[in-house]
Design a protein around this motif. Structure first.
Motif, PDB file in Angstrom:
ATOM      1  N   THR A   2     -11.012   2.070   9.251  1.00 29.48           N
ATOM      2  CA  THR A   2      -9.671   2.613   9.472  1.00 29.48           C
ATOM      3  C   THR A   2      -8.798   2.294   8.275  1.00 29.48           C
ATOM      4  O   THR A   2      -9.062   1.371   7.515  1.00 29.48           O
ATOM      5  N   ARG A   3      -7.754   3.073   8.121  1.00 34.71           N
ATOM      6  CA  ARG A   3      -6.794   2.832   7.040  1.00 34.71           C
ATOM      7  C   ARG A   3      -6.052   1.526   7.298  1.00 34.71           C
ATOM      8  O   ARG A   3      -5.887   1.100   8.429  1.00 34.71           O
ATOM      9  N   PHE A   4      -5.586   0.905   6.225  1.00 40.09           N
ATOM     10  CA  PHE A   4      -4.855  -0.341   6.352  1.00 40.09           C
ATOM     11  C   PHE A   4      -3.428  -0.086   6.820  1.00 40.09           C
ATOM     12  O   PHE A   4      -2.773   0.828   6.356  1.00 40.09           O
ATOM     13  N   ASP A   5      -2.959  -0.907   7.729  1.00 38.19           N
ATOM     14  CA  ASP A   5      -1.590  -0.833   8.198  1.00 38.19           C
ATOM     15  C   ASP A   5      -0.707  -1.550   7.172  1.00 38.19           C
ATOM     16  O   ASP A   5      -0.950  -2.712   6.845  1.00 38.19           O
ATOM     17  N   GLN A   6       0.304  -0.866   6.651  1.00 39.56           N
ATOM     18  CA  GLN A   6       1.165  -1.459   5.628  1.00 39.56           C
ATOM     19  C   GLN A   6       2.501  -1.915   6.192  1.00 39.56           C
ATOM     20  O   GLN A   6       3.420  -2.206   5.436  1.00 39.56           O
ATOM     21  N   THR A   7       2.603  -2.028   7.498  1.00 38.84           N
ATOM     22  CA  THR A   7       3.827  -2.500   8.124  1.00 38.84           C
ATOM     23  C   THR A   7       4.145  -3.914   7.635  1.00 38.84           C
ATOM     24  O   THR A   7       3.308  -4.807   7.707  1.00 38.84           O
ATOM     25  N   GLY A   8       5.340  -4.100   7.100  1.00 37.02           N
ATOM     26  CA  GLY A   8       5.764  -5.412   6.637  1.00 37.02           C
ATOM     27  C   GLY A   8       5.235  -5.813   5.271  1.00 37.02           C
ATOM     28  O   GLY A   8       5.507  -6.915   4.800  1.00 37.02           O
ATOM     29  N   VAL A   9       4.485  -4.941   4.601  1.00 33.10           N
ATOM     30  CA  VAL A   9       3.929  -5.240   3.286  1.00 33.10           C
ATOM     31  C   VAL A   9       4.914  -4.784   2.223  1.00 33.10           C
ATOM     32  O   VAL A   9       5.382  -3.638   2.240  1.00 33.10           O
ATOM     33  N   THR A  10       5.259  -5.661   1.302  1.00 35.55           N
ATOM     34  CA  THR A  10       6.129  -5.300   0.187  1.00 35.55           C
ATOM     35  C   THR A  10       5.300  -4.535  -0.831  1.00 35.55           C
ATOM     36  O   THR A  10       4.221  -4.980  -1.236  1.00 35.55           O
ATOM     37  N   LEU A  11       5.810  -3.367  -1.238  1.00 40.64           N
ATOM     38  CA  LEU A  11       5.073  -2.506  -2.160  1.00 40.64           C
ATOM     39  C   LEU A  11       5.787  -2.411  -3.504  1.00 40.64           C
ATOM     40  O   LEU A  11       7.015  -2.516  -3.584  1.00 40.64           O
ATOM     41  N   THR A  12       5.007  -2.168  -4.561  1.00 42.26           N
ATOM     42  CA  THR A  12       5.562  -1.915  -5.891  1.00 42.26           C
ATOM     43  C   THR A  12       5.980  -0.450  -5.970  1.00 42.26           C
ATOM     44  O   THR A  12       5.752   0.323  -5.036  1.00 42.26           O
ATOM     45  N   LYS A  13       6.559  -0.046  -7.094  1.00 43.12           N
ATOM     46  CA  LYS A  13       6.999   1.349  -7.227  1.00 43.12           C
ATOM     47  C   LYS A  13       5.820   2.325  -7.182  1.00 43.12           C
ATOM     48  O   LYS A  13       5.999   3.492  -6.878  1.00 43.12           O
ATOM     49  N   HIS A  14       4.607   1.859  -7.473  1.00 36.83           N
ATOM     50  CA  HIS A  14       3.418   2.710  -7.376  1.00 36.83           C
ATOM     51  C   HIS A  14       2.706   2.554  -6.033  1.00 36.83           C
ATOM     52  O   HIS A  14       1.555   2.934  -5.889  1.00 36.83           O
ATOM     53  N   GLN A  15       3.406   1.959  -5.058  1.00 32.08           N
ATOM     54  CA  GLN A  15       2.903   1.796  -3.692  1.00 32.08           C
ATOM     55  C   GLN A  15       1.706   0.858  -3.590  1.00 32.08           C
ATOM     56  O   GLN A  15       0.858   0.994  -2.717  1.00 32.08           O
ATOM     57  N   ASN A  16       1.628  -0.119  -4.491  1.00 32.06           N
ATOM     58  CA  ASN A  16       0.608  -1.160  -4.418  1.00 32.06           C
ATOM     59  C   ASN A  16       1.169  -2.355  -3.675  1.00 32.06           C
ATOM     60  O   ASN A  16       2.374  -2.600  -3.699  1.00 32.06           O
ATOM     61  N   ASN A  17       0.309  -3.119  -3.057  1.00 27.18           N
ATOM     62  CA  ASN A  17       0.708  -4.345  -2.388  1.00 27.18           C
ATOM     63  C   ASN A  17       1.243  -5.308  -3.440  1.00 27.18           C
ATOM     64  O   ASN A  17       0.527  -5.697  -4.360  1.00 27.18           O
ATOM     65  N   ALA A  18       2.507  -5.707  -3.334  1.00 28.51           N
ATOM     66  CA  ALA A  18       3.139  -6.572  -4.326  1.00 28.51           C
ATOM     67  C   ALA A  18       2.517  -7.963  -4.368  1.00 28.51           C
ATOM     68  O   ALA A  18       2.699  -8.696  -5.340  1.00 28.51           O
ATOM     69  N   ALA A  19       1.782  -8.353  -3.319  1.00 27.58           N
ATOM     70  CA  ALA A  19       1.129  -9.660  -3.309  1.00 27.58           C
ATOM     71  C   ALA A  19      -0.111  -9.676  -4.201  1.00 27.58           C
ATOM     72  O   ALA A  19      -0.619 -10.741  -4.526  1.00 27.58           O
TER      73      ALA A  19
END
Length: 159
Positions: A2-19
């Motif tokens: 399944t696709r990853f749930d990105q709820t609560g994940v901080t993203l960069t301007k290119h929609q990458n996980n900032a962590a």
């Protein structure tokens, strides 16, 4: 799958996980790994991730490490190749599985290569603590260097 749930994940301007992040190596090492910097503010890497060479992994990294973008592209049709979506719909898709496996291999190589600042001790009582640099090359070679840039030998004697 399944696709990853990105709820609560901080993203960069290119929609990458900032962590998540990337290691910026010295210019010569970035070039040796295959990156180019035709755009002065960023590094760019293109790797074939399919046996027939028609699907590529494209990685763009800001030279200051502040952001990065990953694109997997179908070079024949000049569009993104959504191997994750294909595998979600059909886990037995052999081509998408092979692309996913090669992308994963590349993803694992990229963060391992780099220069890391470390602190080590040469004695059991930690009386000889010193700062060093651990260098891991793209082909998996590892070296330990003092802050003066000289290689440290395995027996503890500096070069």
């Amino acid at each position: 799958m399944t696709r990853f749930d990105q709820t609560g994940v901080t993203l960069t301007k290119h929609q990458n996980n900032a962590a998540l992040g990337v290691n910026i190596l010295p210019d010569a090492e970035m070039r040796a790994y295959g990156f180019t910097d035709h755009a002065p503010e960023e590094w760019y890497l293109c790797r074939k991730v399919s046996e027939d060479g028609t699907t590529t992994l494209n990685l763009t990294i800001a030279k200051d490490g502040s952001d990065w973008a990953i694109d997997v592209l179908d070079e024949y049709f000049l569009q993104p190749y959504d191997y994750q979506g294909l595998l979600e719909r059909n886990p037995d898709n052999g081509y998408a599985r092979a692309v996913a496996d090669e992308c994963e291999r590349q993803y694992r190589l990229l963060p391992d290569a780099g220069t890391y600042r470390c602190t080590i001790t040469d004695s059991k009582d930690e009386s000889a603590v010193r700062d060093v640099r651990l260098v891991v090359t793209a082909d998996g070679k590892v070296g330990l260097y003092g802050v003066d840039g000289k290689a440290l030998l395995a027996n503890g004697k500096d070069e």
